[in-house]
Design a protein around this motif. Sequence first.
Motif, PDB file in Angstrom:
ATOM      1  N   UNK A   1      46.057  54.167  34.797  1.00 50.03           N
ATOM      2  CA  UNK A   1      45.881  54.945  33.566  1.00 50.03           C
ATOM      3  C   UNK A   1      44.419  55.400  33.478  1.00 50.03           C
ATOM      4  N   UNK A   2      44.219  56.707  33.298  1.00 49.71           N
ATOM      5  CA  UNK A   2      42.875  57.265  33.333  1.00 49.71           C
ATOM      6  C   UNK A   2      42.291  57.430  31.920  1.00 49.71           C
ATOM      7  N   UNK A   3      41.023  57.024  31.793  1.00 45.82           N
ATOM      8  CA  UNK A   3      40.267  57.277  30.565  1.00 45.82           C
ATOM      9  C   UNK A   3      39.624  58.653  30.723  1.00 45.82           C
ATOM     10  N   UNK A   4      40.073  59.606  29.901  1.00 44.24           N
ATOM     11  CA  UNK A   4      39.648  60.982  30.103  1.00 44.24           C
ATOM     12  C   UNK A   4      38.497  61.413  29.198  1.00 44.24           C
ATOM     13  N   UNK A   5      38.463  60.883  27.958  1.00 41.17           N
ATOM     14  CA  UNK A   5      37.445  61.399  27.045  1.00 41.17           C
ATOM     15  C   UNK A   5      37.176  60.431  25.909  1.00 41.17           C
ATOM     16  N   UNK A   6      35.923  60.444  25.444  1.00 40.32           N
ATOM     17  CA  UNK A   6      35.528  59.727  24.232  1.00 40.32           C
ATOM     18  C   UNK A   6      34.999  60.752  23.228  1.00 40.32           C
ATOM     19  N   UNK A   7      35.342  60.576  21.973  1.00 40.44           N
ATOM     20  CA  UNK A   7      34.720  61.402  20.927  1.00 40.44           C
ATOM     21  C   UNK A   7      34.513  60.541  19.693  1.00 40.44           C
ATOM     22  N   UNK A   8      33.345  60.728  19.056  1.00 46.27           N
ATOM     23  CA  UNK A   8      32.968  59.878  17.921  1.00 46.27           C
ATOM     24  C   UNK A   8      33.888  60.131  16.737  1.00 46.27           C
ATOM     25  N   UNK A  16      39.608  57.682  21.834  1.00 44.74           N
ATOM     26  CA  UNK A  16      39.597  57.548  23.290  1.00 44.74           C
ATOM     27  C   UNK A  16      40.894  58.137  23.838  1.00 44.74           C
ATOM     28  N   UNK A  17      40.750  59.087  24.726  1.00 41.88           N
ATOM     29  CA  UNK A  17      41.926  59.724  25.321  1.00 41.88           C
ATOM     30  C   UNK A  17      42.248  59.036  26.649  1.00 41.88           C
ATOM     31  N   UNK A  18      43.436  58.435  26.716  1.00 46.21           N
ATOM     32  CA  UNK A  18      43.896  57.745  27.927  1.00 46.21           C
ATOM     33  C   UNK A  18      45.226  58.358  28.339  1.00 46.21           C
ATOM     34  N   UNK A  19      45.242  58.960  29.517  1.00 42.21           N
ATOM     35  CA  UNK A  19      46.461  59.644  29.987  1.00 42.21           C
ATOM     36  C   UNK A  19      47.035  60.601  28.948  1.00 42.21           C
ATOM     37  N   UNK A  20      46.180  61.420  28.363  1.00 45.47           N
ATOM     38  CA  UNK A  20      46.582  62.435  27.379  1.00 45.47           C
ATOM     39  C   UNK A  20      47.077  61.873  26.046  1.00 45.47           C
ATOM     40  N   UNK A  21      46.890  60.576  25.828  1.00 39.09           N
ATOM     41  CA  UNK A  21      47.231  59.956  24.542  1.00 39.09           C
ATOM     42  C   UNK A  21      45.930  59.541  23.858  1.00 39.09           C
ATOM     43  N   UNK A  38      34.241  52.275  32.980  1.00 37.42           N
ATOM     44  CA  UNK A  38      35.502  52.390  33.724  1.00 37.42           C
ATOM     45  C   UNK A  38      36.105  53.773  33.570  1.00 37.42           C
ATOM     46  N   UNK A  39      36.809  54.178  34.585  1.00 29.98           N
ATOM     47  CA  UNK A  39      37.556  55.431  34.528  1.00 29.98           C
ATOM     48  C   UNK A  39      39.056  55.187  34.529  1.00 29.98           C
ATOM     49  N   UNK A  40      39.436  54.004  35.011  1.00 33.08           N
ATOM     50  CA  UNK A  40      40.860  53.647  35.070  1.00 33.08           C
ATOM     51  C   UNK A  40      41.064  52.255  34.487  1.00 33.08           C
ATOM     52  N   UNK A  41      42.217  52.069  33.819  1.00 30.66           N
ATOM     53  CA  UNK A  41      42.614  50.732  33.337  1.00 30.66           C
ATOM     54  C   UNK A  41      44.106  50.560  33.571  1.00 30.66           C
ATOM     55  N   UNK A  42      44.525  49.320  33.646  1.00 29.75           N
ATOM     56  CA  UNK A  42      45.946  49.039  33.843  1.00 29.75           C
ATOM     57  C   UNK A  42      46.663  49.018  32.496  1.00 29.75           C
ATOM     58  N   UNK A  43      47.991  49.049  32.534  1.00 29.06           N
ATOM     59  CA  UNK A  43      48.797  49.002  31.313  1.00 29.06           C
ATOM     60  C   UNK A  43      48.580  47.683  30.575  1.00 29.06           C
TER      61      UNK A  43
END
Length: 252
Positions: A1-8, A16-21, A38-43
């Motif tokens: 699962x990819x961490x794509x973006x952070x926004x305050x 935090x956007x993880x796999x488009x969620x 990290x850029x990836x995390x497990x379920x």
Amino acid sequence: MKIKKYSKGKSNQYKVTIDDVDYTIYDDVIIKFGLLLKKDISASVLKDILKYNDELDSYYLSIKYITKKLRSEKEIYEYLKKKDISENVINDTIARLKENKFLDDELYLKAYINDQINLSNNGPRKIAKNLLTLGLDETYINNALSNIDASIWEEKIDKYVSKKVNTNHNSSVKMLKMKIINDLVNLGYDKEIIMPIINNYEIDDHEVYKHEYEKAKRQLEKKYEGYELERKIREKLYRKGFFYNKEDFYEE
């Protein structure tokens, strides 16, 4: 699962956007799990992250609720339950609040009683009843109230009676005393304490009688006159607890 973006987000939260969620996560969670590195995390890690985030959410909600005024354990439980927080998280939150001294039922008990004495007319029985509904231990309640000097309750009763007597404009002595006694009983005081205090007052209702007599006369003289009018006025005043004759107050 990819961490794509952070926004305050608001306060100490981030989106935090993880796999488009998108997830709303506290900065404490981000730091604890080292997510910025990290850029990836497990379920399974995501599950742990969300669980810890829920725990923090419950804790911070409770802190905010408590800062408005002290709360009992039962109040916190019911507040979090309304927020649809799980039983396990609520129990963990309460334990953490106790550990950090944000939640202390004995301290709450003392503060509540002190506020009731200084800011309300409530007597010991009503205070005890209110505390029971807030989930406080009955033994602690009774012990705390028994340590309050009787003179404090007597002073509160005397102040209440004095105010009611001095602002009486339409009640006979009988009716006024009955109303004051009923009010004080409903406020949580025992009659054994009330009666000696109220009996110390010499209440004069002569002026009130005059006022009520003239008021009744104005209402009834449209339909009656003479002896019948006088009889109807007296009947009306007797029902209000006045047992005087007009002659007691007026020169013929």
